[in-house]
Write a protein that holds these residues in place. Structure first.
Motif, PDB file in Angstrom:
ATOM      1  N   ALA A   1      24.330  15.092 -68.280  1.00 44.36           N
ATOM      2  CA  ALA A   1      25.751  15.006 -68.641  1.00 44.36           C
ATOM      3  C   ALA A   1      26.602  15.738 -67.619  1.00 44.36           C
ATOM      4  CB  ALA A   1      25.971  15.615 -70.022  1.00 44.36           C
ATOM      5  N   SER A   2      27.670  15.075 -67.188  1.00 41.18           N
ATOM      6  CA  SER A   2      28.631  15.700 -66.283  1.00 41.18           C
ATOM      7  C   SER A   2      29.662  16.475 -67.094  1.00 41.18           C
ATOM      8  CB  SER A   2      29.331  14.629 -65.448  1.00 41.18           C
ATOM      9  OG  SER A   2      30.388  15.185 -64.693  1.00 41.18           O
ATOM     10  N   ILE A   3      29.913  17.724 -66.689  1.00 41.23           N
ATOM     11  CA  ILE A   3      30.908  18.553 -67.355  1.00 41.23           C
ATOM     12  C   ILE A   3      32.085  18.753 -66.408  1.00 41.23           C
ATOM     13  CG2 ILE A   3      31.380  20.779 -68.444  1.00 41.23           C
ATOM     14  CD1 ILE A   3      28.428  21.037 -69.053  1.00 41.23           C
ATOM     15  N   GLY A   4      33.292  18.454 -66.875  1.00 44.40           N
ATOM     16  CA  GLY A   4      34.477  18.641 -66.047  1.00 44.40           C
ATOM     17  C   GLY A   4      34.714  20.116 -65.761  1.00 44.40           C
ATOM     18  N   PRO A   5      34.872  20.499 -64.484  1.00 44.51           N
ATOM     19  CA  PRO A   5      35.070  21.914 -64.163  1.00 44.51           C
ATOM     20  C   PRO A   5      36.249  22.561 -64.877  1.00 44.51           C
ATOM     21  CG  PRO A   5      34.547  20.684 -62.180  1.00 44.51           C
ATOM     22  CD  PRO A   5      34.746  19.671 -63.269  1.00 44.51           C
ATOM     23  N   SER A   6      37.280  21.781 -65.201  1.00 48.48           N
ATOM     24  CA  SER A   6      38.447  22.351 -65.867  1.00 48.48           C
ATOM     25  C   SER A   6      38.133  22.891 -67.257  1.00 48.48           C
ATOM     26  CB  SER A   6      39.567  21.311 -65.967  1.00 48.48           C
ATOM     27  OG  SER A   6      39.167  20.219 -66.775  1.00 48.48           O
ATOM     28  N   ILE A   7      37.014  22.470 -67.847  1.00 46.64           N
ATOM     29  CA  ILE A   7      36.601  23.016 -69.139  1.00 46.64           C
ATOM     30  C   ILE A   7      36.561  24.538 -69.075  1.00 46.64           C
ATOM     31  CG2 ILE A   7      34.672  23.173 -70.787  1.00 46.64           C
ATOM     32  CD1 ILE A   7      36.257  20.542 -70.889  1.00 46.64           C
ATOM     33  N   ALA A   8      36.090  25.052 -67.937  1.00 44.51           N
ATOM     34  CA  ALA A   8      36.024  26.506 -67.752  1.00 44.51           C
ATOM     35  C   ALA A   8      37.256  27.042 -67.038  1.00 44.51           C
ATOM     36  CB  ALA A   8      34.765  26.875 -66.970  1.00 44.51           C
ATOM     37  N   SER A   9      37.632  26.417 -65.916  1.00 50.02           N
ATOM     38  CA  SER A   9      38.637  27.008 -65.039  1.00 50.02           C
ATOM     39  C   SER A   9      40.056  26.916 -65.594  1.00 50.02           C
ATOM     40  CB  SER A   9      38.580  26.343 -63.663  1.00 50.02           C
ATOM     41  OG  SER A   9      38.911  24.965 -63.750  1.00 50.02           O
ATOM     42  N   VAL A  10      40.358  25.887 -66.385  1.00 50.15           N
ATOM     43  CA  VAL A  10      41.704  25.704 -66.939  1.00 50.15           C
ATOM     44  C   VAL A  10      41.738  26.019 -68.429  1.00 50.15           C
ATOM     45  CG1 VAL A  10      43.558  24.055 -67.369  1.00 50.15           C
ATOM     46  CG2 VAL A  10      42.325  23.998 -65.189  1.00 50.15           C
ATOM     47  N   TYR A  11      40.762  25.468 -69.168  1.00 51.29           N
ATOM     48  CA  TYR A  11      40.802  25.579 -70.626  1.00 51.29           C
ATOM     49  C   TYR A  11      40.033  26.783 -71.167  1.00 51.29           C
ATOM     50  CZ  TYR A  11      42.780  20.964 -70.152  1.00 51.29           C
ATOM     51  OH  TYR A  11      43.582  19.917 -69.783  1.00 51.29           O
ATOM     52  N   GLY A  12      39.229  27.405 -70.322  1.00 55.64           N
ATOM     53  CA  GLY A  12      38.538  28.623 -70.723  1.00 55.64           C
ATOM     54  C   GLY A  12      37.606  28.459 -71.903  1.00 55.64           C
ATOM     55  N   ALA A  13      37.025  27.290 -72.058  1.00 60.12           N
ATOM     56  CA  ALA A  13      36.161  27.024 -73.210  1.00 60.12           C
ATOM     57  C   ALA A  13      34.729  27.480 -72.938  1.00 60.12           C
ATOM     58  CB  ALA A  13      36.171  25.535 -73.540  1.00 60.12           C
TER      59      ALA A  13
ATOM     60  N   GLN B   1      29.228  20.791 -51.185  1.00 62.87           N
ATOM     61  CA  GLN B   1      28.957  20.992 -49.774  1.00 62.87           C
ATOM     62  C   GLN B   1      29.314  22.428 -49.388  1.00 62.87           C
ATOM     63  OE1 GLN B   1      29.147  21.425 -45.744  1.00 62.87           O
ATOM     64  NE2 GLN B   1      31.128  21.274 -46.714  1.00 62.87           N
ATOM     65  N   SER B   2      30.501  22.878 -49.785  1.00 64.26           N
ATOM     66  CA  SER B   2      30.977  24.198 -49.367  1.00 64.26           C
ATOM     67  C   SER B   2      30.590  25.319 -50.320  1.00 64.26           C
ATOM     68  CB  SER B   2      32.507  24.177 -49.240  1.00 64.26           C
ATOM     69  OG  SER B   2      33.109  24.049 -50.523  1.00 64.26           O
ATOM     70  N   GLY B   3      30.437  25.005 -51.606  1.00 69.08           N
ATOM     71  CA  GLY B   3      30.165  26.042 -52.601  1.00 69.08           C
ATOM     72  C   GLY B   3      31.312  27.011 -52.768  1.00 69.08           C
ATOM     73  N   ALA B   4      32.547  26.556 -52.467  1.00 67.30           N
ATOM     74  CA  ALA B   4      33.677  27.486 -52.409  1.00 67.30           C
ATOM     75  C   ALA B   4      34.769  27.226 -53.440  1.00 67.30           C
ATOM     76  CB  ALA B   4      34.294  27.449 -51.015  1.00 67.30           C
ATOM     77  N   SER B   5      34.798  26.057 -54.048  1.00 63.68           N
ATOM     78  CA  SER B   5      35.922  25.740 -54.928  1.00 63.68           C
ATOM     79  C   SER B   5      35.868  26.579 -56.210  1.00 63.68           C
ATOM     80  CB  SER B   5      35.914  24.251 -55.283  1.00 63.68           C
ATOM     81  OG  SER B   5      37.117  23.905 -55.945  1.00 63.68           O
ATOM     82  N   PRO B   6      36.945  27.268 -56.546  1.00 65.49           N
ATOM     83  CA  PRO B   6      36.929  28.173 -57.701  1.00 65.49           C
ATOM     84  C   PRO B   6      36.562  27.508 -59.027  1.00 65.49           C
ATOM     85  CG  PRO B   6      38.864  28.579 -56.340  1.00 65.49           C
ATOM     86  CD  PRO B   6      38.227  27.333 -55.810  1.00 65.49           C
ATOM     87  N   ASP B   7      36.929  26.239 -59.208  1.00 61.45           N
ATOM     88  CA  ASP B   7      36.681  25.608 -60.504  1.00 61.45           C
ATOM     89  C   ASP B   7      35.203  25.379 -60.771  1.00 61.45           C
ATOM     90  OD1 ASP B   7      36.608  23.686 -58.501  1.00 61.45           O
ATOM     91  OD2 ASP B   7      37.803  22.202 -59.589  1.00 61.45           O
ATOM     92  N   ILE B   8      34.450  24.949 -59.748  1.00 63.97           N
ATOM     93  CA  ILE B   8      33.025  24.718 -59.990  1.00 63.97           C
ATOM     94  C   ILE B   8      32.250  26.035 -60.081  1.00 63.97           C
ATOM     95  CG2 ILE B   8      33.001  22.381 -59.024  1.00 63.97           C
ATOM     96  CD1 ILE B   8      31.764  23.575 -56.497  1.00 63.97           C
ATOM     97  N   VAL B   9      32.748  27.062 -59.374  1.00 62.97           N
ATOM     98  CA  VAL B   9      32.140  28.388 -59.500  1.00 62.97           C
ATOM     99  C   VAL B   9      32.357  28.910 -60.921  1.00 62.97           C
ATOM    100  CG1 VAL B   9      32.178  30.770 -58.683  1.00 62.97           C
ATOM    101  CG2 VAL B   9      32.403  28.893 -57.044  1.00 62.97           C
ATOM    102  N   ALA B  10      33.568  28.712 -61.441  1.00 63.68           N
ATOM    103  CA  ALA B  10      33.873  29.161 -62.805  1.00 63.68           C
ATOM    104  C   ALA B  10      33.011  28.443 -63.827  1.00 63.68           C
ATOM    105  CB  ALA B  10      35.358  28.936 -63.101  1.00 63.68           C
ATOM    106  N   LEU B  11      32.799  27.137 -63.635  1.00 66.50           N
ATOM    107  CA  LEU B  11      31.991  26.402 -64.596  1.00 66.50           C
ATOM    108  C   LEU B  11      30.535  26.838 -64.543  1.00 66.50           C
ATOM    109  CD1 LEU B  11      31.856  24.312 -66.807  1.00 66.50           C
ATOM    110  CD2 LEU B  11      31.394  22.583 -65.083  1.00 66.50           C
TER     111      LEU B  11
END
Length: 343
Positions: free
Chosen positions: A73-85, A99-109
């Motif tokens: 299952a794919s989880i949208g990164p905003s679940i963590a980074s925006v909605y804090g769920a 590729q970069s491992g740098a985007s804050p949203d995927i790190v947060a998820l």
């Protein structure tokens, strides 16, 4: 059109050696992931990614579900980074592809997935990135620097690395053997004549790109490349979905690019494309055998689920040439940067 070789084309051509290198270097990582699955026996796997990396995760979803029978299952990164769920992933396994491992949203998820009980695996090209430092296991795609904005070798490497995970977890020797043949199959695409396909795309203002199973993930990646490099609007559909509402737009000369490997969906795909041709569609098929419409035939790896990756390298060369023939620079698409950090 400039005769100067673009970085996109140069880097795409590095894919065979990149794949060969990562399969050799990451053997122990594949074994560690297989042991993890054997130990905890997760009932579900989750993923998170953006852009081309998300298409690699989709390729993994189909391949892993087919070979291992475990839902992905794919989880949208905003679940963590925006909605804090919070997430409930006890005994789960969470893959983040970047590729970069740098985007804050995927790190947060990834952090949220870990707090929710999942073992986290970062599939990255930068092993000292925030994502990799936080992960429980790091799978290095070993693609090396990629300077063109358009991801090519890093996408193929990510998909191949995740196929390596699938082969290790499933114990499927046929898939493992095909992975070893993948670098040579990729190399064999060099020099394939693509001018007729390019000419059709040069005349297009919009097109569909299609496939089923793992090939649908490749269609998603191909559609993205059409938009970001050539400025050519493309939508990706499963061929099953294309036969519903989207078929309304088919008229004389409407281009459809189809990734049609010789897998269990091949006969249904061929029938669907024949019907679309009768409606006036201009079909370009990428496969390991002669196919409907204008066919571009590539070498098989010996596993039909892996073969769309070989066809994708053919497509990368097509869309790179179309981009330059339209007067655009495939390495510097308008409005885009190599690393996009979102929240």
């Amino acid at each position: 059109m400039s005769d100067v070789k673009s970085l996109m084309l140069e880097e795409a051509g590095q894919s065979p050696s990149v794949v060969a290198g990562l399969l050799e270097k990451e053997t122990s990582t594949f074994a560690s992931i297989a042991k993890l699955f054997a130990d905890i026996k997760p009932s579900v796997v989750s993923t998170a990614a953006r852009g081309s990396s998300d298409h690699a995760a989709t390729f993994f979803k189909y391949l892993f579900e087919i070979k291992c029978g475990i839902p992905v299952a794919s989880i949208g990164p905003s679940i963590a980074s925006v909605y804090g769920a919070p997430l409930q992933l006890k005994n789960g396994v969470h893959f983040t592809v970047s590729q970069s491992g740098a985007s804050p949203d995927i790190v947060a998820l990834q952090e949220t997935a870990k707090k929710g009980g999942a073992t986290t695996i970062a599939v990255v090209n930068v092993t000292d990135s925030p994502l990799a430092r936080q992960a429980d296991i790091v799978l290095d795609i070993c693609a090396g620097p990629e300077r063109s904005v358009a991801a090519t070798k890093s996408f193929i490497a990510s998909a191949a690395a995740l196929a390596g995970v699938t082969a290790a977890v499933s114990g499927d020797q046929d898939l493992a053997s095909a992975l070893r043949k993948l670098p040579d199959a990729l190399s064999s695409t060099s020099g394939l004549e693509t001018a007729a396909a390019e000419d059709r795309l040069l005349q297009a203002s919009s097109l569909y790109i299609s496939g089923r199973g793992p090939a649908f993930a490749i269609a998603l990646e191909a559609a993205l490349k059409s938009k970001e490099t050539a400025g050519l609007h493309a939508e990706a559909f499963s061929l099953a979905e294309l036969m519903h509402g989207p078929m309304r737009l088919i008229d004389r000369g409407f281009p459809i690019i189809a990734f049609t490997p010789e897998d269990a969906a091949y006969e249904n795909n061929a029938a669907a494309l024949a019907h679309l041709e009768k409606l006036g569609a201009s079909v370009i098929s990428l496969s390991t055998r002669p196919s409907t419409g204008l066919g571009l035939q590539s070498t098989t790896t010996g596993n039909t689920l892996l073969d769309p990756l070989v066809s994708l390298l053919v497509y990368y060369r097509i869309i790179e040439s179309v981009t330059r023939r339209k007067g655009f620079d495939p390495d510097k698409p308008a409005n885009l940067l190599k690393v996009t950090e979102t929240v």
